[in-house]
Scaffold this motif. Structure first.
Motif, PDB file in Angstrom:
ATOM      1  N   LEU A 124      35.821  43.139  37.506  1.00 33.32           N
ATOM      2  CA  LEU A 124      35.111  43.803  38.583  1.00 33.32           C
ATOM      3  C   LEU A 124      33.691  44.152  38.178  1.00 33.32           C
ATOM      4  O   LEU A 124      33.414  44.422  37.011  1.00 33.32           O
ATOM      5  N   SER A 125      32.834  44.198  39.178  1.00 36.20           N
ATOM      6  CA  SER A 125      31.475  44.667  38.918  1.00 36.20           C
ATOM      7  C   SER A 125      31.501  46.179  38.763  1.00 36.20           C
ATOM      8  O   SER A 125      32.468  46.853  39.132  1.00 36.20           O
ATOM      9  N   ARG A 143      29.770  48.223  40.388  1.00 39.67           N
ATOM     10  CA  ARG A 143      29.773  48.821  41.726  1.00 39.67           C
ATOM     11  C   ARG A 143      31.192  48.909  42.286  1.00 39.67           C
ATOM     12  O   ARG A 143      31.584  49.929  42.838  1.00 39.67           O
ATOM     13  N   ASP A 144      31.979  47.824  42.117  1.00 39.50           N
ATOM     14  CA  ASP A 144      33.362  47.836  42.602  1.00 39.50           C
ATOM     15  C   ASP A 144      34.192  48.856  41.839  1.00 39.50           C
ATOM     16  O   ASP A 144      35.025  49.562  42.427  1.00 39.50           O
ATOM     17  N   GLN A 145      33.978  48.926  40.523  1.00 39.29           N
ATOM     18  CA  GLN A 145      34.717  49.913  39.729  1.00 39.29           C
ATOM     19  C   GLN A 145      34.397  51.334  40.201  1.00 39.29           C
ATOM     20  O   GLN A 145      35.295  52.180  40.334  1.00 39.29           O
ATOM     21  N   ALA A 155      33.414  52.208  43.157  1.00 40.74           N
ATOM     22  CA  ALA A 155      33.974  52.416  44.494  1.00 40.74           C
ATOM     23  C   ALA A 155      35.463  52.727  44.415  1.00 40.74           C
ATOM     24  O   ALA A 155      35.973  53.617  45.106  1.00 40.74           O
ATOM     25  N   VAL A 156      36.185  51.988  43.557  1.00 42.66           N
ATOM     26  CA  VAL A 156      37.617  52.233  43.389  1.00 42.66           C
ATOM     27  C   VAL A 156      37.840  53.620  42.799  1.00 42.66           C
ATOM     28  O   VAL A 156      38.742  54.365  43.221  1.00 42.66           O
ATOM     29  N   CYS A 180      40.779  51.305  50.993  1.00 45.97           N
ATOM     30  CA  CYS A 180      41.307  50.535  49.869  1.00 45.97           C
ATOM     31  C   CYS A 180      41.572  49.092  50.268  1.00 45.97           C
ATOM     32  O   CYS A 180      41.334  48.163  49.507  1.00 45.97           O
ATOM     33  N   GLN A 184      38.343  47.249  50.061  1.00 42.53           N
ATOM     34  CA  GLN A 184      37.580  47.313  48.815  1.00 42.53           C
ATOM     35  C   GLN A 184      38.090  46.303  47.796  1.00 42.53           C
ATOM     36  O   GLN A 184      39.282  46.292  47.455  1.00 42.53           O
ATOM     37  N   ARG A 185      37.219  45.480  47.321  1.00 42.25           N
ATOM     38  CA  ARG A 185      37.582  44.506  46.295  1.00 42.25           C
ATOM     39  C   ARG A 185      38.083  45.228  45.049  1.00 42.25           C
ATOM     40  O   ARG A 185      37.447  46.148  44.549  1.00 42.25           O
ATOM     41  N   GLY A 186      39.252  44.808  44.547  1.00 41.86           N
ATOM     42  CA  GLY A 186      39.791  45.380  43.330  1.00 41.86           C
ATOM     43  C   GLY A 186      40.724  46.548  43.552  1.00 41.86           C
ATOM     44  O   GLY A 186      41.372  47.004  42.612  1.00 41.86           O
ATOM     45  N   CYS A 187      40.828  47.039  44.763  1.00 39.50           N
ATOM     46  CA  CYS A 187      41.727  48.162  45.040  1.00 39.50           C
ATOM     47  C   CYS A 187      43.090  47.608  45.433  1.00 39.50           C
ATOM     48  O   CYS A 187      43.196  46.853  46.406  1.00 39.50           O
TER      49      CYS A 187
END
Length: 544
Positions: free
Chosen positions: A48-49, A51-53, A55-56, A102, A105-108
């Protein structure tokens, strides 16, 4: 529990790979919630980027804060804090928002997020003793009747919502239905939701026990009656879920021997609807669209079409075109209303929350629902309390005199308003005067006009004809004649005019409604009469 977290995953790190053991470096005490929200992702954080981390991680923190607020609201509710219900509602809404976010959201990981959510809520439920005599499918009464208990909250956010999505097709016909509900029918939809909130404790348990989505119940009710218990159709269907007499009888609805038709009763109607739909589901392979088509267009037709088509979808042209236009409109409109019930925020729709705390009220004096509606006033509401009174007390017509001592189903706020304004006083007397007023009494009858006197006969005129008997000449009514007219007996029969009820006629002719009903074999408590019907006025003193 105590764990040690390696510097590679310092406190506040948004993710911890669940496939790896937790290295031990420094002691920390993690609550079950914190641990559950840390294991949101099931793959390496490196994928994950940043930013994604972040956000999660933010979603995890929001879930933790919302859960903490829900627990605080539960404690406050047990201490009778009036703001507890609103706080708990807000916490549950935030949890639902987190789960929705969630999914986008990518990665959630949605399964992990839901599992954590359900574990947290279940721990709250397990911490409270359960009374075996209490139906746990109902809302938690300790929070004012408006907040689901822990296990139920999890069900509302997962099973009912997700299962309904899987069971129906979201297509252009449903989208057109959503558009209609949100434009020219928006007010109707909101009113339906307000009405349903007052009846939810009576209706939803039947669907939950039967494994049916509550959203489906709301969609049917909104389309059939807008949540108005006393609605009837020209075809003979009545009640909040519009049962025809024959179908209602099959499922235990109809006259109960006291003059009341239980098709009007919200709880009985919901029980019957749940049984009916489950019967259709068994025949139609749990197909919601075809079951709704049966509900509206007839189960025989739906069964035949489904069998001859080999079980094809309702939206298949060969199937769809075998149903009447009303059913083609009905099915997507019900699904659209159910969809909006589950996803109001996505469409900018706000369903107002109403105070539905249930109570009973013992009438201090005889009154009708019309009279109570007037004296209760608005009480901070937009529409007043007539619909609530009618929905919670379906046995009574709006203009029917309800004897003193009768117990009515109301809300706690209505009890206070009744004691202040309706038990006695000027507003109570004014309400009674307005309800008893008869428009017919505004018409003044002055009697027939008196003819002008005949001209005098002159001397040059021919001999007058023989004098006519005095009885033939128009006479001016004397005072004695007027008194005699006033004392004439009341008419023995009366023809019902449009808009009149047995209650208004009894008031007009000064007789008891029970006496008038018995004389004409009119059954209570509805006392149904029709325009043009001739009523015997036995026992009536007034002349109308």
């Amino acid at each position: 529990m105590r764990v040690r977290i390696c510097d590679r995953y310092p406190p506040g790190s948004p993710v911890v790979p669940v496939a790896m053991p937790l290295p031990v470096c420094s002691p920390a005490r993690l609550a079950p919630l914190a641990f559950a929200t840390l294991v949101v992702l099931s793959f390496d954080a490196a994928a994950l980027s940043r930013r994604d981390q972040a956000a999660v991680g933010a979603l995890s923190q929001r879930m933790q804060a919302a859960e903490a607020r829900y627990r605080e609201a539960t404690v406050a509710a047990r201490n009778d804090d009036p703001g507890a219900r609103q706080a708990a509602d807000g916490a549950l809404e935030d949890m639902e928002d987190v789960i929705t976010a969630c999914g986008k959201q990518r990665g959630c990981s949605m399964p992990n997020m839901l599992a954590a959510f359900k574990r947290l809520l279940k721990s709250n439920a397990d911490a409270s003793p359960v009374d075996e005599d209490v139906d746990t499918t109902l809302v938690d009464e300790s929070i004012g009747g408006g907040v689901p208990n822990a296990a139920e909250a999890a069900s509302l956010l997962t099973e009912d919502n997700e299962r309904f999505k899987r069971m129906v097709q979201y297509n252009p016909a449903v989208q057109a239905g959503i558009r209609r509900w949100l434009t020219d029918m928006r007010v109707t939809l909101i009113q339906s939701h307000e009405n349903y909130q007052h009846m939810q404790h009576l209706m939803s348990p039947a669907f939950k026990r039967s494994g049916l989505p509550e959203a489906l119940l709301f969609g049917i009710m909104a389309k059939e009656s807008n949540g108005k218990v006393h609605v009837g159709s020209r075809a003979g269907a009545v009640g909040p879920l519009q049962f025809m007499p024959a179908t209602g009888k099959r499922f235990g609805l109809g006259p109960d021997g006291t003059g009341f038709d239980t098709r009007y009763d919200p709880q009985s109607a919901a029980n019957a609807a749940a049984a009916y739909l489950n019967e259709r589901f068994r025949e139609l392979d749990s197909n919601i669209e075809m079951s709704l088509a049966a509900y509206n267009g007839g189960e025989g037709r739906a069964r035949r079409v489904y069998r001859e088509s080999g079980g094809r979808s309702f939206w298949d042209a060969d199937v769809y075109n075998q149903f009447p236009a009303e059913t083609k409109d009905y099915v997507p409109m019900v699904i659209a209303a159910a969809w909006l019930y589950l996803h109001p925020k996505e469409y900018g729709l706000t369903f107002p929350k109403v105070d539905t705390r249930q109570a009973t009220l013992k009438l201090a004096r005889t009154a009708s629902i019309y009279e109570l509606t007037i004296c209760l006033g608005n009480g901070g509401t937009r529409d007043g309390y007539m619909r609530v009174l009618r929905n919670l007390n379906p046995r009574y017509e709006a203009d029917q005199a309800i004897p003193a001592g009768t117990t009515l189903n109301v809300t706690t706020k209505m009890v206070g308003l009744y004691n202040r304004w309706c038990a006695q006083g000027e507003r109570a007397d004014l309400a009674r005067t307005l309800v008893a007023s008869d428009p017919g009494r505004a018409i003044v009858r002055t009697g027939a006009p008196v003819p002008a006197a005949k001209p005098a006969i002159t001397e040059t005129a021919p001999a007058p004809a023989p004098a006519q008997p005095e009885a033939a000449a128009p006479a001016v009514p004397t005072a004695a004649a007027k008194d005699s007219k006033k004392k004439s007996p009341a008419p023995r029969e009366y023809r019902v005019q449009r808009g009149e009820t047995l209650t208004s006629i009894a008031s007009k002719f000064e007789c008891r409604i029970g006496t008038l009903a018995d004389a004409n074999r009119v059954e209570g408590p509805r006392y149904m009469i029709r325009p043009g019907q001739r009523l015997k006025l036995d026992g009536c003193d007034g002349e109308g």
